[in-house]
Design an enzyme around this catalytic site. Structure first.
Site, PDB file in Angstrom:
ATOM      1  N   CYS A  82     -36.578  13.625  33.592  1.00 41.62           N
ATOM      2  CA  CYS A  82     -36.665  14.317  34.880  1.00 41.62           C
ATOM      3  C   CYS A  82     -35.319  14.932  35.251  1.00 41.62           C
ATOM      4  O   CYS A  82     -34.305  14.236  35.254  1.00 41.62           O
ATOM      5  CB  CYS A  82     -37.124  13.348  35.965  1.00 41.62           C
ATOM      6  N   ASN A 193     -44.947  16.548  24.464  1.00 46.89           N
ATOM      7  CA  ASN A 193     -45.294  16.956  25.824  1.00 46.89           C
ATOM      8  C   ASN A 193     -44.736  18.352  26.072  1.00 46.89           C
ATOM      9  O   ASN A 193     -43.704  18.722  25.523  1.00 46.89           O
ATOM     10  CB  ASN A 193     -44.703  15.940  26.820  1.00 46.89           C
ATOM     11  N   GLY A 194     -45.446  19.126  26.889  1.00 44.32           N
ATOM     12  CA  GLY A 194     -44.930  20.426  27.301  1.00 44.32           C
ATOM     13  C   GLY A 194     -45.755  21.597  26.805  1.00 44.32           C
ATOM     14  O   GLY A 194     -45.880  21.815  25.598  1.00 44.32           O
TER      15      GLY A 194
END
Length: 310
Positions: A82, A193-194
């Site tokens: 994050c 991810n992504g």
């Protein structure tokens, strides 16, 4: 944060029985000094579900991992991806990619405290520390502490100059970097991810890595989950209709309203259920306008559902 809370996950589980669900990121401070039950309590039907932690103090993370185990989570995941300012100011999230030894210490502390799997979610790099060798060093260092599962968002993060939203869109995706990590560490479980928005993409990615995590696309188009079980798991799962999902959600909503939860805290997560359907706008508008009102109850959903029938 503020997205995949317990209400959201309950809704998702009505769409898929097998998808592995992750909590919103919860900071160690919120659990140690705040209302831990508010953050940790979940319905048993959400299983399998992981608790995603934000923090950088090994002792605090070990304490919170123990809480996760006590509450019955299936996994503890340390967020090292994050990029928001408030995360950086707290010395956790993506900025920790610059401190692989500290991340390893955090993983080791949690592994020594609980029997749960301890996993790490990261980026492929941060700022100017974005070479393959730096990423490989990070993975190697943390894996040596006992982490065998890495969820890698295939974008770097710019810690200065980009907002969290821009960091999810501006840095280019680099799946090849993740594939190379899998080739270099074949004994580790690597989940990508992504940017995954449909199952054809996921199928291609799964030819090289061990798993796929889908975040924003599921939130904005949650009915995509209705095909997950048949496509990726047993192949014979029955796809629930959108209306059946809403009907199944009603008893849960009534129970939560009786406990004092406001309707909008739940229905905000279902705004995208009719994404792409002819009456999607009417569904969203009715819930958005009426869900936040004082005294709003399940009739708001009944009326919104009627609008989707034309």
């Amino acid at each position: 944060m503020d997205w995949t809370d317990r209400h959201c996950r309950y809704f998702y589980r009505l769409l898929s029985k097998h998808a592995f669900l992750y909590s919103e990121m919860v900071t160690t401070g919120a659990l140690i000094h705040g209302d831990r039950h508010r953050f940790l309590h979940f319905d048993s039907t959400e299983h399998p579900v992981a608790l995603q932690l934000g923090g950088s103090n090994p002792n605090d993370l070990a304490v919170c991992a123990s809480m996760a185990e006590d509450y019955g989570y299936a996994e503890v995941n340390l967020n090292v991806g994050c990029p928001s300012d408030r995360v950086q100011n707290g010395r956790f999230g993506a900025c920790l990619m610059a401190e692989p030894d500290l991340v390893a210490e955090c993983v080791d502390a949690m592994k020594n405290k609980v029997a749960l799997p301890v996993t790490v979610k990261s980026r492929i790099g941060i700022d100017d520390q974005d070479s393959f060798d730096e990423l490989a060093h990070f993975i190697d260092t943390v894996a040596a502490a006992g982490c065998s599962v890495f969820i890698i968002h295939a974008r770097k993060a710019w810690l200065k100059g980009l907002s969290p939203k821009q960091n999810r869109e501006v840095p280019p995706l680099d799946y090849e970097r993740v594939y190379k990590i899998k080739a270099s560490f074949p004994h580790l479980e690597i989940i990508l991810n992504g940017g995954i928005t449909h199952f054809d993409q996921a199928d291609r990615v799964l030819q090289t890595v061990d798993g796929v995590m889908i975040g924003r696309e599921i939130y904005h188009n949650p009915y995509l989950l209705a095909d997950v079980d048949a496509h990726f798991f047993d192949g014979v799962a029955e796809r629930p209709s959108r209306e059946a999902v809403v009907q199944a959600l009603m008893p849960y909503i009534e129970q939560r309203l009786a406990e004092g939860v406001r309707l909008n805290s739940i229905v905000r997560h279902v705004l995208g259920l009719f994404h792409g359907e002819p009456h999607a706008r009417s569904w969203r508008r009715h819930l958005s306008e009426n869900g936040p009102k004082n005294g709003a109850d399940v009739n708001v959903l009944f009326n919104a559902l009627a609008l989707t029938r034309g």
